[in-house]
Scaffold this active site. Structure first.
Site, PDB file in Angstrom:
ATOM      1  N   HIS A  35       0.836  -1.209   0.000  1.00 16.39           N
ATOM      2  CA  HIS A  35       0.000   0.000   0.000  1.00 16.39           C
ATOM      3  C   HIS A  35       0.873   1.262   0.000  1.00 16.39           C
ATOM      4  CE1 HIS A  35      -3.378  -2.692   0.469  1.00 16.39           C
ATOM      5  NE2 HIS A  35      -2.804  -3.211   1.550  1.00 16.39           N
ATOM      6  N   GLU A  50      -2.662   0.523   7.780  1.00 18.90           N
ATOM      7  CA  GLU A  50      -1.787  -0.603   7.472  1.00 18.90           C
ATOM      8  C   GLU A  50      -0.515  -0.144   6.771  1.00 18.90           C
ATOM      9  OE1 GLU A  50      -1.535  -4.500   4.562  1.00 18.90           O
ATOM     10  OE2 GLU A  50      -3.441  -3.439   4.752  1.00 18.90           O
ATOM     11  N   GLU A 168       2.160 -11.605   5.582  1.00 13.90           N
ATOM     12  CA  GLU A 168       1.067 -10.927   6.287  1.00 13.90           C
ATOM     13  C   GLU A 168       1.449 -10.981   7.767  1.00 13.90           C
ATOM     14  OE1 GLU A 168      -1.435  -9.275   5.189  1.00 13.90           O
ATOM     15  OE2 GLU A 168      -2.095 -10.058   3.245  1.00 13.90           O
TER      16      GLU A 168
END
Length: 232
Positions: A35, A50, A168
């Site tokens: 991102h 995030e 993750e």
């Protein structure tokens, strides 16, 4: 065959990728903080982005890798820019990187979901190997969350011509894991574990890493092939 297809998809970078002089003889890892910019990724109930967690983790992984004389390139250095997924893969290809590692934090509508998840491209033997190396280190640190290995066709895994892993780091949607991911001491341990897994993998590939890490790498090598090439 997949490497050839990827090369064709990223044509125009082929001459650069052949023997990149900037890191000749030095392992090169591209770290990809997910991102960024106008894309915050998951947004926790308390407003945590995030993208910020991803970048903080990537910077610490970079610090540990650089101590081991690994060249590290980040796909973004700040939170004000969001490269497209294809651009992230193309950067790794342009730099003739030995490994691509994408770093994210997870989220789910079920707040009970938790744990670290490692993804590699289906059928990628080297992807499975790097995932296994990182998982073993994480599993040996009781302070870290439970770790699972999965396969996925994520674009950054599909379009990278070199071994690739997507991490993750935990679930921002889980209050407990969000608290840990925001704790610098926890991120430090996680970053160290990811870096040590990467260093182990690079050593397995007989790529040069700083001797101070070889004891760690040699101990873990018994779980693969029985031995490591000794450092000169």
């Amino acid at each position: 065959m997949r490497r050839l297809l990827v090369a064709l998809l990223l044509s125009g970078s082929l001459q650069v990728a052949a023997g990149h002089p900037a890191h000749a003889g030095t392992p090169c890892v591209v770290l990809d903080p997910g991102h960024g910019g106008i894309d915050p990724g998951a947004v926790a109930d308390d407003g945590v982005y995030e993208k910020t967690v991803n970048l903080a983790l990537a910077r610490r992984v970079r610090d540990f890798l650089e101590v081991a004389d690994v060249e590290v390139i980040l796909t973004r250095e700040a939170d004000d820019y969001c490269p497209r997924l294809a651009e992230r893969a193309a950067l790794a290809h342009n730099e003739a990187a030995d490994l691509f590692v994408s770093l994210y934090a997870n989220s789910d509508r079920h707040p009970s979901c938790k744990g670290i998840e490692l993804f590699y491209y289906p059928g990628s033997r080297e992807g499975s190997t790097i995932a296994g190396a990182v998982k073993r280190v994480i599993d040996n640190r009781s302070v870290l969350a439970q770790c699972r290995v999965k396969t996925s066709c994520y674009l950054v895994l599909k379009k990278t011509a070199m071994p690739a892993l997507l991490v993750e780091a935990g679930y921002l949607s889980n209050a407990g894991e969000r608290s840990r991911l925001l704790n610098p001491a926890y991120r430090e341990e996680l970053a160290r574990a990811v870096a040590e897994g990467i260093i182990t993998y690079l050593a397995w590939q007989h790529l040069p890493v700083r001797p101070r890490y070889t004891t760690f790498c040699r101990a873990n090598t018994k779980q693969r092939n029985g031995r490591l090439q000794k450092e000169g």
